[in-house]
Design an enzyme around this catalytic site. Structure first.
Site, short mmCIF file in Angstrom:
data_model
loop_
_atom_site.label_atom_id
_atom_site.label_comp_id
_atom_site.label_asym_id
_atom_site.label_seq_id
_atom_site.Cartn_x
_atom_site.Cartn_y
_atom_site.Cartn_z
N SER A 135 59.47 -35.52 -16.70
CA SER A 135 59.05 -34.24 -17.91
C SER A 135 57.73 -33.60 -17.63
CB SER A 135 59.36 -34.95 -19.05
OG SER A 135 58.30 -35.76 -19.45
N GLY A 136 56.87 -34.01 -16.86
CA GLY A 136 55.44 -33.29 -16.93
C GLY A 136 54.60 -34.10 -17.92
N LYS A 137 54.61 -35.18 -18.15
CA LYS A 137 53.60 -35.93 -19.01
C LYS A 137 52.35 -36.02 -18.64
CE LYS A 137 56.08 -39.87 -19.40
NZ LYS A 137 57.26 -39.13 -18.43
N SER A 138 52.26 -36.37 -17.39
CA SER A 138 50.91 -36.81 -16.56
C SER A 138 50.21 -35.48 -16.33
CB SER A 138 51.10 -37.52 -15.42
OG SER A 138 51.53 -38.64 -15.51
N SER A 161 57.22 -44.65 -22.72
CA SER A 161 57.55 -45.29 -23.98
C SER A 161 58.82 -44.91 -24.40
CB SER A 161 56.37 -44.93 -24.88
OG SER A 161 56.06 -43.53 -24.78
#
Length: 199
Positions: free
Chosen positions: A38-41, A108
């Site tokens: 999704s692009g979190k990092s 998470s």
């Protein structure tokens, strides 16, 4: 191995407030949650760079990186996922205590686990950021090739395929990486933090 009963909390000589005053800003957790890919990092690291430029002390805890060390003994069963997040919550609390901003990039997937971390912190110290992206787009990106392996049965318990992802019910921030660029997501988060006088 059982828990030790021969431990006592040792009060520290410096308070969280003292460290915040020295650093010149508040300390809190920016909890990035969302599907793999999704692009979190990506967003978390871009935001970390922006905060650094603003002289805000920060550190990124990334899901994969933490599993190379602190949580290398954990797998991906529901119980191991819960323990993974519990440990990160405790580490995040230490960062907040040290007067820093900690950015955590973890799938998470479970609401209860994220709520547990929130409960470890004081009001306004936990800011949940839902990195929203349709699973179809996450699969198209598949930067680590994980969805392909999961579809072939090579990765069991994969979130979004075999294991559920429970979307945040009331996140403080929602960034849509399918509709917005990384720079736009960063700007959205910075504007939110500024409006709350967090930075």
């Amino acid at each position: 191995m059982g828990k030790s009963s021969n431990i006592t909390w040792h009060e520290l000589s410096l308070s969280k407030e003292s460290r915040r005053k020295q650093n010149g800003h508040q300390s809190f957790v920016l909890w990035f949650t969302g599907l793999s890919g999704s692009g979190k990092s990506t967003v978390a690291n871009a935001l970390a760079q922006k905060l650094f430029e603003l002289d805000i002390r920060n550190y990124v805890l990334d899901g994969d990186n933490v599993r190379h060390g602190l949580n290398k003994d954990l797998g991906f069963s529901d119980s191991d996922r819960t323990e993974n997040i519990r440990r990160i919550g405790e580490v995040s609390k230490l960062f907040v205590d040290s007067g820093q901003v900690v950015l955590t990039a973890f799938i998470s997937p479970f609401l209860a686990d994220r709520q547990l971390v929130r409960s470890l912190l004081e009001d306004d110290e936990f800011i949940e950021i839902y990195v929203k992206c349709p699973i179809e787009e996450c699969e198209n990106r598949d930067p680590k090739g994980l969805y392909d392996k999961a579809r072939k049965g090579l990765i069991p318990d994969f979130t979004g395929i075999h294991s559920p992802y429970e979307e945040p019910l009331q996140p403080e921030i929602v960034v849509d990486t399918n509709e917005s660029s990384v720079a736009e997501c960063v700007e959205q988060i910075v504007n939110y933090l500024s409006s709350k006088n967090a930075i």
